[in-house]
Design an enzyme around this catalytic site. Structure first.
Site, PDB file in Angstrom:
ATOM      1  N   THR A   1      -1.485  -5.032 -19.889  1.00 55.39           N
ATOM      2  CA  THR A   1      -1.169  -4.384 -18.612  1.00 55.39           C
ATOM      3  C   THR A   1      -1.991  -5.051 -17.511  1.00 55.39           C
ATOM      4  O   THR A   1      -1.562  -5.096 -16.365  1.00 55.39           O
ATOM      5  CB  THR A   1      -1.478  -2.874 -18.654  1.00 55.39           C
ATOM      6  OG1 THR A   1      -2.758  -2.697 -19.286  1.00 55.39           O
ATOM      7  CG2 THR A   1      -0.429  -2.118 -19.431  1.00 55.39           C
TER       8      THR A   1
ATOM      9  N   LYS B   1      -1.115  -6.299 -13.521  1.00 55.30           N
ATOM     10  CA  LYS B   1      -1.924  -6.012 -12.323  1.00 55.30           C
ATOM     11  C   LYS B   1      -2.229  -7.315 -11.582  1.00 55.30           C
ATOM     12  O   LYS B   1      -2.178  -7.378 -10.350  1.00 55.30           O
ATOM     13  CB  LYS B   1      -3.231  -5.321 -12.720  1.00 55.30           C
ATOM     14  CG  LYS B   1      -3.020  -3.937 -13.311  1.00 55.30           C
ATOM     15  CD  LYS B   1      -4.249  -3.399 -14.039  1.00 55.30           C
ATOM     16  CE  LYS B   1      -3.861  -2.223 -14.912  1.00 55.30           C
ATOM     17  NZ  LYS B   1      -4.881  -1.871 -15.923  1.00 55.30           N
TER      18      LYS B   1
ATOM     19  N   LYS C   1      -7.546 -12.451 -28.505  1.00 52.19           N
ATOM     20  CA  LYS C   1      -7.433 -12.632 -27.050  1.00 52.19           C
ATOM     21  C   LYS C   1      -8.008 -13.979 -26.609  1.00 52.19           C
ATOM     22  O   LYS C   1      -7.798 -14.423 -25.499  1.00 52.19           O
ATOM     23  CB  LYS C   1      -8.126 -11.483 -26.326  1.00 52.19           C
ATOM     24  CG  LYS C   1      -7.450 -10.127 -26.588  1.00 52.19           C
ATOM     25  CD  LYS C   1      -8.161  -9.006 -25.848  1.00 52.19           C
ATOM     26  CE  LYS C   1      -7.670  -7.624 -26.215  1.00 52.19           C
ATOM     27  NZ  LYS C   1      -6.454  -7.210 -25.504  1.00 52.19           N
TER      28      LYS C   1
ATOM     29  N   HIS D   1       1.199   0.585 -30.568  1.00 52.51           N
ATOM     30  CA  HIS D   1       0.545  -0.310 -29.593  1.00 52.51           C
ATOM     31  C   HIS D   1      -0.026  -1.578 -30.204  1.00 52.51           C
ATOM     32  O   HIS D   1      -0.709  -2.327 -29.504  1.00 52.51           O
ATOM     33  CB  HIS D   1      -0.597   0.413 -28.876  1.00 52.51           C
ATOM     34  CG  HIS D   1      -0.153   1.483 -27.952  1.00 52.51           C
ATOM     35  ND1 HIS D   1       0.147   1.257 -26.631  1.00 52.51           N
ATOM     36  CD2 HIS D   1       0.046   2.806 -28.154  1.00 52.51           C
ATOM     37  CE1 HIS D   1       0.492   2.405 -26.063  1.00 52.51           C
ATOM     38  NE2 HIS D   1       0.453   3.350 -26.966  1.00 52.51           N
TER      39      HIS D   1
ATOM     40  N   LYS E   1     -10.934  -8.350 -20.239  1.00 51.61           N
ATOM     41  CA  LYS E   1     -10.284  -7.554 -21.276  1.00 51.61           C
ATOM     42  C   LYS E   1     -11.277  -7.399 -22.411  1.00 51.61           C
ATOM     43  O   LYS E   1     -12.327  -8.063 -22.408  1.00 51.61           O
ATOM     44  CB  LYS E   1      -9.014  -8.241 -21.781  1.00 51.61           C
ATOM     45  CG  LYS E   1      -9.201  -9.736 -22.113  1.00 51.61           C
ATOM     46  CD  LYS E   1      -7.905 -10.400 -22.535  1.00 51.61           C
ATOM     47  CE  LYS E   1      -7.006 -10.785 -21.399  1.00 51.61           C
ATOM     48  NZ  LYS E   1      -5.735 -10.111 -21.341  1.00 51.61           N
ATOM     49  N   ARG E   2     -10.942  -6.539 -23.389  1.00 49.22           N
ATOM     50  CA  ARG E   2     -11.814  -6.429 -24.546  1.00 49.22           C
ATOM     51  C   ARG E   2     -11.982  -7.796 -25.204  1.00 49.22           C
ATOM     52  O   ARG E   2     -11.094  -8.644 -25.149  1.00 49.22           O
ATOM     53  CB  ARG E   2     -11.226  -5.430 -25.563  1.00 49.22           C
ATOM     54  CG  ARG E   2     -11.361  -3.990 -25.131  1.00 49.22           C
ATOM     55  CD  ARG E   2     -12.807  -3.575 -24.985  1.00 49.22           C
ATOM     56  NE  ARG E   2     -13.446  -3.487 -26.282  1.00 49.22           N
ATOM     57  CZ  ARG E   2     -13.741  -2.351 -26.913  1.00 49.22           C
ATOM     58  NH1 ARG E   2     -13.482  -1.197 -26.332  1.00 49.22           N
ATOM     59  NH2 ARG E   2     -14.311  -2.366 -28.101  1.00 49.22           N
TER      60      ARG E   2
END
Ligand code: NBG
Length: 792
Positions: free
Chosen positions: A637, A641, A535, A350, A529-530
């Protein structure tokens, strides 16, 4: 086995009252919301149990191959609404509760959000279990029943504060304790010739939660292990008056399943973590072999009847443990045991972040799992003997490498998006891929449409059903049948109305909970998100600062009003990420108070992001921020969504963004930034960040505002290190991608001003996202990795 459709509102009401009285021991006059929620949950659970038993019977009758998904994390969130929706009892339940004088949503939302995971990896596992049940594949999820899930986040002066999460303080309505399913799990001691004498042991005790699929046609089991002491209590110590000593064995054992490690990309090199990993993996394998032997007997048939998937390297010890069980305990020759284990195991990678590929010191490893270390050495030797020219090693002086171990011990290794899989082949597993060219496959992630559209976005779901019937719920690719409706003004205005109403609901909730008023006409621009440097939440906030400055400089220009909504947790020890949270909160305070810009730009950081909050935010979003440094986000993911729920993506060519863009159409996606290859090249340029800042005065001014304390007058240097990082090493290339990000954001502004055009683009995102169902992903694993078939 479809759930009886004759179950009516009357029956539901009777079932709730029955459980309120006889399970909760309360009468209606004195019942609290908790009592009602539990009573409703038990009423729903009853409806699931018959189908659950029937599924188990069918699996045995069919002698079917079973899938076992081993995961340290299952981010299941709330289960009541899921159960009601999948059993199609939501309307009946709401009517029954209303008739009982209750507010149905207050009752349903009383359920705690079970946060037994950190982020995408854990949520993916939860979506997979639901899809496995919806498809009727005999499967079990295996994990840990953490007493405390992911910490609860709150903000004090803008800073993240972590509080313990206490989902198990109340009784968990969905689980069944299984006192008969207990295994003794050893640690330490000595390895002896083909054997092991552990020095200590704990008991793994099973708790089962049924996971019901769409329409209740099938239910699988999530089995979570709790650690308990072998001897509950040391009576001798107690009688001597040593009360603390008497309780020690229990406290020590319980520690193993006490907390979820609050980190999803870096591993904490702690003994306890390794113990957790071995604990749940060993218990799961013992359980799997017990079931297999009962059903089939001959262990040589294991790969025909059992597929075990390792969710990341956390259960990587399954390789050597399975060899140990087959060889040491059952006398199968070592090489054959190794082949059987390999044919049974699959491994999903992952992340490519080097810090997240687990490595253990062989000292620690040898102390806790001496026999496994020997087995690993034999596996390593066997691999090197087969490929003498290779330089791959599983064990190097001082370390055991779990990524290599997982690769060598799995017959299939998969990545989670097309790009990620290709990068796996060309980077971390380059040499192993050359030795085993057929082993790596891609299985792009997906999300369950039941939770992420039908249940969380009922307005959009009913609009879709009105147009194409409801088969899309079990077959999401049917959304493409809506393509012809995208040209239809009636459809588009209903689509826009659903989004508007979702935004109004969210705005009302944010105002009620957090006291911040938002105008639903503003663009809702969301990054959830985290928190992680890759990110790039800091890229987003820098753009917000630059926009604020631009609006202040020309307040009367034609700005597109927007609110930037953030949510997400930072690992408690990840100081840089926590500082990014604080910076966002500080900027929000200044910007939201500015009378010049107030109607055009707002910034909100919602605390304690979890599955439930995601379900609230995603249906109400216009813009989805997927802005990671290319090559770093394995898949994502959340991005799926959002697209499914009609938010347009602003994003880099990273992870599954690439496939989302291909499917929704490049004209319905705001692309910016460097590609993964360009990222690698850019890093080699000396002073790349300084060069990027020198040519972009907006970026320079935004950084200067952060540097000079505009957002933290009381401590002007608070963010000096962030500016320093972004002007110097800037490993994640925030500065180098800023200019193009700004450009893309202004395109977003222009597009949003054309309301009809925007709605059309949003609708195209929904209509073309059917491929991102986790049902499709699971079918891929069934065909490429597991060789499993549905039984319904
Ligand atoms: C995460 C990746 C995401 C991906 C999920 C699920 C880890 C280690 N990895 O990009 O960062 O979507 O896994 O595959 O949590």
């Amino acid at each position: 086995m479809t759930v009886s459709t004759t179950f009516t509102t009357q029956d539901m009401r009777a079932a709730i009252l029955h459980h309120l009285t006889y399970t909760m021991g309360k009468d209606a006059d004195h019942a609290t919301t908790y009592d009602w929620r539990m009573a409703l949950s038990f009423a729903v659970r009853d409806r699931i149990v018959d189908g659950w038993f029937a599924s188990t019977r069918k699996s045995y009758e069919a002698g079917a191959k079973r899938v076992y998904y081993l995961s340290m994390e299952f981010l299941i969130g709330r289960l009541l609404q899921d159960g009601l929706v999948n059993l199609r009892l939501l309307d009946d339940a709401c009517e029954a509760l209303t008739a009982l004088g209750l507010d149905p949503w207050q009752v349903i939302s009383n359920e705690p959000d079970a946060a037994l995971g950190n982020g995408g990896l854990g949520r993916l596992a939860a979506c997979f279990l639901e899809s496995l049940s919806s498809l009727g594949v005999p499967a079990h999820g295996y994990g840990i029943r953490y007493e405390h899930g992911l910490f609860r986040q709150s903000f004090v002066d803008g800073r993240q504060v972590e509080l313990p999460e206490t989902w198990l303080q109340q009784h968990h309505a969905w689980e069944f304790e299984r006192p008969e399913a207990r295994y003794r799990i050893g640690f330490g001691g000595d390895a002896r010739d083909a054997g092991w004498d552990p020095a200590e042991a704990v008991i793994a005790a099973a708790y089962d939660t049924p996971i019901v699929g769409w329409q209740g046609r099938w239910a699988n089991t999530l089995r979570l292990w709790a650690a308990k002491p072998v001897e509950a209590f040391d009576l001798d110590s107690f009688n001597r008056g040593d009360f603390v000593g008497a309780a020690t064995p229990e406290a020590m054992a319980r520690t193993i399943s006490r907390v979820l490690y609050p980190d999803d990309t870096t591993e904490i090199g702690k003994e306890l973590r390794l113990k957790q990993e071995y604990f749940f993996t060993a218990a799961s394998l013992a359980d799997i072999l017990r079931r297999f032997e009962m059903e089939h007997g001959d262990l040589r048939k294991l790969p025909e009847k059992v597929a075990i998937q390792l969710n990341d390297t956390h259960p990587a010890i399954a390789g050597p443990e399975l060899v140990r069980l087959l060889h040491d305990d059952n006398g199968i020759p070592f090489d054959e045991a190794m082949d059987l284990a390999r044919s049974t195991l699959g491994y999903t990678n992952h992340t490519l972040l080097p810090e997240a590929l687990e490595r253990w010191s062989d000292h620690l490893f040898g102390r806790l799992l001496p026999r496994h270390l020997e087995i690993i050495d034999r596996i390593d030797q066997a691999h090197r003997a087969t490929y003498p020219s290779s330089s791959v090693t599983i064990r190097e002086p001082g370390v055991v490498k779990m990524g290599e171990l997982s690769f060598v011990m799995a017959h299939r290794v998969n990545g989670v998006s097309a790009l990620h899989t290709e990068l796996m082949k060309s980077t971390v597993f380059k040499e192993l891929n050359a030795l085993h060219p057929d082993r790596i496959v891609n299985e792009t992630n997906g999300v369950t449409p039941r939770r992420w559209l039908l249940s969380s976005n009922p307005r959009l779901a009913s609009l879709i059903t009105e147009r194409i019937g409801e088969d899309w719920v079990g077959d999401l690719e049917q959304l493409s049948r809506l393509e012809e409706h995208v040209g239809d003004a009636g459809f588009l205005s209903a689509y826009a109305e659903a989004k508007r109403a979702n935004k109004a609901d969210l705005a009302a909730w944010i105002e009620a909970e957090h006291g911040i008023a938002l105008d639903p006409a503003m663009m809702f621009d969301v990054q959830i998100k985290r928190l992680h440097e890759y990110k790039r939440q800091h890229l987003n906030i820098l753009e917000a600062i630059a926009l604020w400055q631009a609006i202040r400089a020309a307040p009367d220009a034609d700005w597109t009003p927007r609110v930037k909504i953030f949510a997400g947790k930072a690992a408690p020890g990840y100081h840089f990420a926590k500082d990014i949270i604080r910076l966002i909160n500080d900027v929000a305070e200044v910007v939201n108070a500015d009378p010049v810009t107030r109607d055009k730009l707002k910034i909100v950081f919602l605390p304690n992001y979890n599955v439930t909050l995601a379900e609230r935010l995603i249906p109400a979003s216009d813009l989805s921020e997927q802005i990671s440094t290319a090559g770093k986000e394995a898949s994502g993911t959340g991005n799926m969504k959002f697209a499914l729920n009609g938010a347009l993506t602003i994003g880099t060519l990273d992870g599954a963004n690439v496939e989302i863009r291909e499917r929704v159409g490049e004209e319905n996606f705001f692309l910016f930034g460097m590609t993964a290859d360009e990222v690698v090249a850019r890093r080699k340029i000396k002073d790349h960040a300084a060069k990027a800042i020198a040519v972009d005065p907006r970026l320079a001014a935004a950084l200067a505002a952060v540097r000079d304390g505009t957002f933290c007058a009381e401590e002007p240097d608070r963010y000096a290190h962030i500016v320093q990082n972004l002007s110097g090493p800037d490993y994640f290339l925030v500065s180098s991608d800023f200019t193009d990000y700004w450009r893309a954001q202004r395109e977003v502004d222009a597009a949003y001003r054309d309301a009809d055009g925007w709605t059309r683009m949003a609708a195209r995102n929904t209509v073309r996202s059917g491929w991102f169902s986790s049902d499709r992903t699971i079918r891929g694993y069934m065909a490429d990795v597991w060789g499993a078939e549905p039984v319904i």
